[in-house]
Motif scaffolding. Structure first.
Motif, PDB file in Angstrom:
ATOM      1  N   ALA A  33       0.831  -1.205   0.000  1.00 12.84           N
ATOM      2  CA  ALA A  33       0.000   0.000   0.000  1.00 12.84           C
ATOM      3  C   ALA A  33       0.868   1.260   0.000  1.00 12.84           C
ATOM      4  CB  ALA A  33      -0.933  -0.008   1.207  1.00 12.84           C
ATOM      5  N   GLY A  34       1.958   1.248   0.780  1.00 10.55           N
ATOM      6  CA  GLY A  34       2.864   2.395   0.796  1.00 10.55           C
ATOM      7  C   GLY A  34       3.525   2.634  -0.545  1.00 10.55           C
ATOM      8  N   LEU A  35       3.892   1.553  -1.246  1.00 15.94           N
ATOM      9  CA  LEU A  35       4.484   1.696  -2.580  1.00 15.94           C
ATOM     10  C   LEU A  35       3.471   2.271  -3.573  1.00 15.94           C
ATOM     11  CD1 LEU A  35       6.518  -1.627  -2.806  1.00 15.94           C
ATOM     12  CD2 LEU A  35       7.428   0.684  -2.501  1.00 15.94           C
ATOM     13  N   LEU A  36       2.199   1.874  -3.430  1.00 15.32           N
ATOM     14  CA  LEU A  36       1.156   2.447  -4.279  1.00 15.32           C
ATOM     15  C   LEU A  36       0.997   3.938  -4.007  1.00 15.32           C
ATOM     16  CD1 LEU A  36      -1.187   2.190  -6.296  1.00 15.32           C
ATOM     17  CD2 LEU A  36      -2.656   1.557  -4.367  1.00 15.32           C
ATOM     18  N   ILE A  37       0.993   4.319  -2.747  1.00 13.75           N
ATOM     19  CA  ILE A  37       0.891   5.734  -2.390  1.00 13.75           C
ATOM     20  C   ILE A  37       2.087   6.503  -2.928  1.00 13.75           C
ATOM     21  CG2 ILE A  37       0.780   7.355  -0.452  1.00 13.75           C
ATOM     22  CD1 ILE A  37      -0.582   5.130   1.155  1.00 13.75           C
ATOM     23  N   PHE A  38       3.270   5.908  -2.815  1.00  9.32           N
ATOM     24  CA  PHE A  38       4.498   6.529  -3.333  1.00  9.32           C
ATOM     25  C   PHE A  38       4.395   6.758  -4.838  1.00  9.32           C
ATOM     26  CE2 PHE A  38       8.581   5.852  -5.433  1.00  9.32           C
ATOM     27  CZ  PHE A  38       9.356   6.842  -4.850  1.00  9.32           C
ATOM     28  N   ILE A  59       5.870   5.671   2.488  1.00 13.02           N
ATOM     29  CA  ILE A  59       5.995   4.211   2.579  1.00 13.02           C
ATOM     30  C   ILE A  59       6.271   3.795   4.017  1.00 13.02           C
ATOM     31  CG2 ILE A  59       7.253   2.195   1.741  1.00 13.02           C
ATOM     32  CD1 ILE A  59       7.988   3.786  -0.743  1.00 13.02           C
ATOM     33  N   ALA A  60       7.238   4.474   4.645  1.00  8.25           N
ATOM     34  CA  ALA A  60       7.594   4.125   6.025  1.00  8.25           C
ATOM     35  C   ALA A  60       6.429   4.367   6.974  1.00  8.25           C
ATOM     36  CB  ALA A  60       8.820   4.937   6.458  1.00  8.25           C
ATOM     37  N   MET A  61       5.675   5.425   6.757  1.00  7.25           N
ATOM     38  CA  MET A  61       4.564   5.737   7.655  1.00  7.25           C
ATOM     39  C   MET A  61       3.481   4.664   7.597  1.00  7.25           C
ATOM     40  SD  MET A  61       2.494   9.312   7.952  1.00  7.25           S
ATOM     41  CE  MET A  61       4.055  10.123   8.293  1.00  7.25           C
ATOM     42  N   SER A  62       3.212   4.135   6.413  1.00  2.07           N
ATOM     43  CA  SER A  62       2.217   3.077   6.288  1.00  2.07           C
ATOM     44  C   SER A  62       2.651   1.819   7.035  1.00  2.07           C
ATOM     45  CB  SER A  62       1.986   2.767   4.805  1.00  2.07           C
ATOM     46  OG  SER A  62       1.045   1.725   4.654  1.00  2.07           O
ATOM     47  N   VAL A  63       3.918   1.433   6.899  1.00  9.62           N
ATOM     48  CA  VAL A  63       4.420   0.223   7.563  1.00  9.62           C
ATOM     49  C   VAL A  63       4.495   0.416   9.075  1.00  9.62           C
ATOM     50  CG1 VAL A  63       6.366  -1.377   7.716  1.00  9.62           C
ATOM     51  CG2 VAL A  63       5.702  -0.438   5.501  1.00  9.62           C
ATOM     52  N   ILE A  64       4.976   1.580   9.501  1.00  7.18           N
ATOM     53  CA  ILE A  64       5.115   1.842  10.939  1.00  7.18           C
ATOM     54  C   ILE A  64       3.747   1.874  11.615  1.00  7.18           C
ATOM     55  CG2 ILE A  64       5.837   3.565  12.625  1.00  7.18           C
ATOM     56  CD1 ILE A  64       8.086   4.333  10.674  1.00  7.18           C
ATOM     57  N   THR A  65       2.775   2.519  10.978  1.00  7.76           N
ATOM     58  CA  THR A  65       1.436   2.572  11.555  1.00  7.76           C
ATOM     59  C   THR A  65       0.832   1.180  11.670  1.00  7.76           C
ATOM     60  OG1 THR A  65       1.124   4.742  10.536  1.00  7.76           O
ATOM     61  CG2 THR A  65      -0.834   3.618  11.354  1.00  7.76           C
ATOM     62  N   ALA A 102      -3.291  15.101   2.510  1.00 11.22           N
ATOM     63  CA  ALA A 102      -4.132  13.975   2.103  1.00 11.22           C
ATOM     64  C   ALA A 102      -3.306  12.704   1.962  1.00 11.22           C
ATOM     65  CB  ALA A 102      -4.835  14.303   0.786  1.00 11.22           C
ATOM     66  N   TYR A 103      -2.099  12.829   1.428  1.00 10.02           N
ATOM     67  CA  TYR A 103      -1.236  11.653   1.286  1.00 10.02           C
ATOM     68  C   TYR A 103      -0.782  11.139   2.649  1.00 10.02           C
ATOM     69  CZ  TYR A 103      -0.961  12.082  -3.767  1.00 10.02           C
ATOM     70  OH  TYR A 103      -1.275  12.108  -5.105  1.00 10.02           O
ATOM     71  N   LEU A 104      -0.526  12.041   3.590  1.00  4.60           N
ATOM     72  CA  LEU A 104      -0.142  11.615   4.933  1.00  4.60           C
ATOM     73  C   LEU A 104      -1.269  10.832   5.605  1.00  4.60           C
ATOM     74  CD1 LEU A 104       1.682  14.819   6.232  1.00  4.60           C
ATOM     75  CD2 LEU A 104       2.723  12.626   5.693  1.00  4.60           C
ATOM     76  N   PHE A 105      -2.481  11.360   5.536  1.00  5.03           N
ATOM     77  CA  PHE A 105      -3.620  10.666   6.125  1.00  5.03           C
ATOM     78  C   PHE A 105      -3.901   9.349   5.399  1.00  5.03           C
ATOM     79  CE2 PHE A 105      -4.674  14.720   8.193  1.00  5.03           C
ATOM     80  CZ  PHE A 105      -5.075  14.250   9.438  1.00  5.03           C
ATOM     81  N   TRP A 106      -3.674   9.325   4.102  1.00  9.56           N
ATOM     82  CA  TRP A 106      -3.863   8.095   3.331  1.00  9.56           C
ATOM     83  C   TRP A 106      -2.906   7.006   3.807  1.00  9.56           C
ATOM     84  CZ3 TRP A 106      -2.760   7.498  -2.634  1.00  9.56           C
ATOM     85  CH2 TRP A 106      -3.241   6.243  -3.049  1.00  9.56           C
ATOM     86  N   ALA A 107      -1.629   7.362   3.973  1.00  7.79           N
ATOM     87  CA  ALA A 107      -0.642   6.387   4.436  1.00  7.79           C
ATOM     88  C   ALA A 107      -0.967   5.891   5.843  1.00  7.79           C
ATOM     89  CB  ALA A 107       0.752   7.010   4.398  1.00  7.79           C
ATOM     90  N   ILE A 108      -1.355   6.810   6.733  1.00  9.76           N
ATOM     91  CA  ILE A 108      -1.704   6.415   8.098  1.00  9.76           C
ATOM     92  C   ILE A 108      -2.945   5.529   8.109  1.00  9.76           C
ATOM     93  CG2 ILE A 108      -2.438   7.282  10.344  1.00  9.76           C
ATOM     94  CD1 ILE A 108      -0.733   9.768   9.819  1.00  9.76           C
ATOM     95  N   SER A 109      -3.939   5.885   7.311  1.00 14.56           N
ATOM     96  CA  SER A 109      -5.174   5.112   7.278  1.00 14.56           C
ATOM     97  C   SER A 109      -4.939   3.702   6.753  1.00 14.56           C
ATOM     98  CB  SER A 109      -6.215   5.822   6.400  1.00 14.56           C
ATOM     99  OG  SER A 109      -6.503   7.108   6.909  1.00 14.56           O
ATOM    100  N   ALA A 126      -7.443   1.694  -1.027  1.00  9.48           N
ATOM    101  CA  ALA A 126      -6.232   2.143  -1.711  1.00  9.48           C
ATOM    102  C   ALA A 126      -6.479   2.347  -3.201  1.00  9.48           C
ATOM    103  CB  ALA A 126      -5.108   1.134  -1.488  1.00  9.48           C
ATOM    104  N   VAL A 127      -7.201   1.416  -3.825  1.00 12.13           N
ATOM    105  CA  VAL A 127      -7.475   1.519  -5.262  1.00 12.13           C
ATOM    106  C   VAL A 127      -8.385   2.707  -5.562  1.00 12.13           C
ATOM    107  CG1 VAL A 127      -8.532   0.361  -7.234  1.00 12.13           C
ATOM    108  CG2 VAL A 127      -7.119  -0.947  -5.638  1.00 12.13           C
ATOM    109  N   VAL A 128      -9.435   2.866  -4.758  1.00 11.52           N
ATOM    110  CA  VAL A 128     -10.388   3.958  -5.005  1.00 11.52           C
ATOM    111  C   VAL A 128      -9.726   5.316  -4.817  1.00 11.52           C
ATOM    112  CG1 VAL A 128     -12.512   5.041  -4.178  1.00 11.52           C
ATOM    113  CG2 VAL A 128     -12.407   2.559  -4.429  1.00 11.52           C
ATOM    114  N   ILE A 129      -8.981   5.470  -3.725  1.00  8.27           N
ATOM    115  CA  ILE A 129      -8.320   6.758  -3.468  1.00  8.27           C
ATOM    116  C   ILE A 129      -7.283   7.062  -4.535  1.00  8.27           C
ATOM    117  CG2 ILE A 129      -6.864   8.020  -1.836  1.00  8.27           C
ATOM    118  CD1 ILE A 129      -8.240   6.471   0.404  1.00  8.27           C
ATOM    119  N   ALA A 130      -6.551   6.045  -4.980  1.00  6.40           N
ATOM    120  CA  ALA A 130      -5.554   6.246  -6.034  1.00  6.40           C
ATOM    121  C   ALA A 130      -6.211   6.733  -7.320  1.00  6.40           C
ATOM    122  CB  ALA A 130      -4.791   4.947  -6.278  1.00  6.40           C
TER     123      ALA A 130
END
Length: 223
Positions: A33-38, A59-65, A102-109, A126-130
């Motif tokens: 998911a983080g790679l998709l956001i990236f 990417i890191a924020m998605s994994v850490i969360t 928006a990208y920060l909240f997306w990664a956290i979510s 992830a697909v819909v937001i992308a």
């Protein structure tokens, strides 16, 4: 406390209840998911300067969360303590583009949803937001904003400059005007239809114009 008491502690019992497979699945999915956001952030970036550090942090924020949610999802007491510990964290980095929030909240979510085990929701979200971000950020406006700074010697020069700018641009708005003994400094927001900047050469050739500077920007730094 003896050594046997230490071995019988709840800390080691928690280690035995740890699921390596579930953790790896959640971390791999959150990484995907983080790679998709990236990728979406890199494709849709329209700012002035692209920050690779911010993109990698998504990417890191998605994994850490996801890792934090895995730790607190099975223990209510730990979750309360984690909330109290994270409440003292303060971020000092300024977010220049509102879309970055928006990208920060997306990664956290994504990290929260995947860490909580709601994998289908995370994938669909992830697909819909992308798709939403790609569709709306890829729409290009017909006019491009620029900031024009001109130093004029007197009022007549200012009038001549204004006439040339109005004839060569779609829209012109005066942002600031500074008058001093050295002359007049005009700061204008100029919007061009085709993006051609040939009129700036005509402005510089006007008698009484000391210099003219044209800078491209995204329309959000000045109000």
């Amino acid at each position: 406390m003896t050594f046997n008491d230490i071995l019988k502690s709840d800390f080691l019992n928690k280690v035995s209840s740890f699921s390596f497979v579930d953790t790896m699945i959640a971390l791999v999915l959150s990484l995907a998911a983080g790679l998709l956001i990236f990728a979406v952030y890199k494709k849709t970036f329209n700012g002035v300067m692209y920050s690779s550090g911010f993109a990698v942090s998504l990417i890191a924020m998605s994994v850490i969360t996801s890792l934090v949610i895995l730790a607190i999802s099975s223990n209510v007491i730990l979750s309360l303590g984690m909330v109290g510990a994270l409440s003292i964290v303060r971020f000092r980095t300024a977010v220049k583009d509102p879309l970055d929030i928006a990208y920060l909240f997306w990664a956290i979510s994504e990290g929260i949803v995947i860490g909580a085990g709601m994998i289908p929701l995370g994938i669909i979200g992830a697909v819909v937001i992308a798709l939403i971000l790609i569709i709306f950020t890829s729409r290009k406006t017909s006019d491009k904003p620029y900031i024009l700074v001109v130093n004029c010697s007197d009022d007549k020069t200012e009038t001549a400059v204004t006439e040339v700018i109005n004839s060569g641009s779609k829209k012109c708005i005066v942002k600031s005007k500074t008058v001093s003994q050295r002359g007049i400094e005009l700061t204008m927001e100029v919007r061009l239809d085709s993006g051609k900047t040939d009129f700036i050469n005509q402005v510089a050739e006007i008698t009484g114009v000391e210099d003219a500077v044209l800078v491209s920007y995204n329309g959000e730094f000045l109000s």
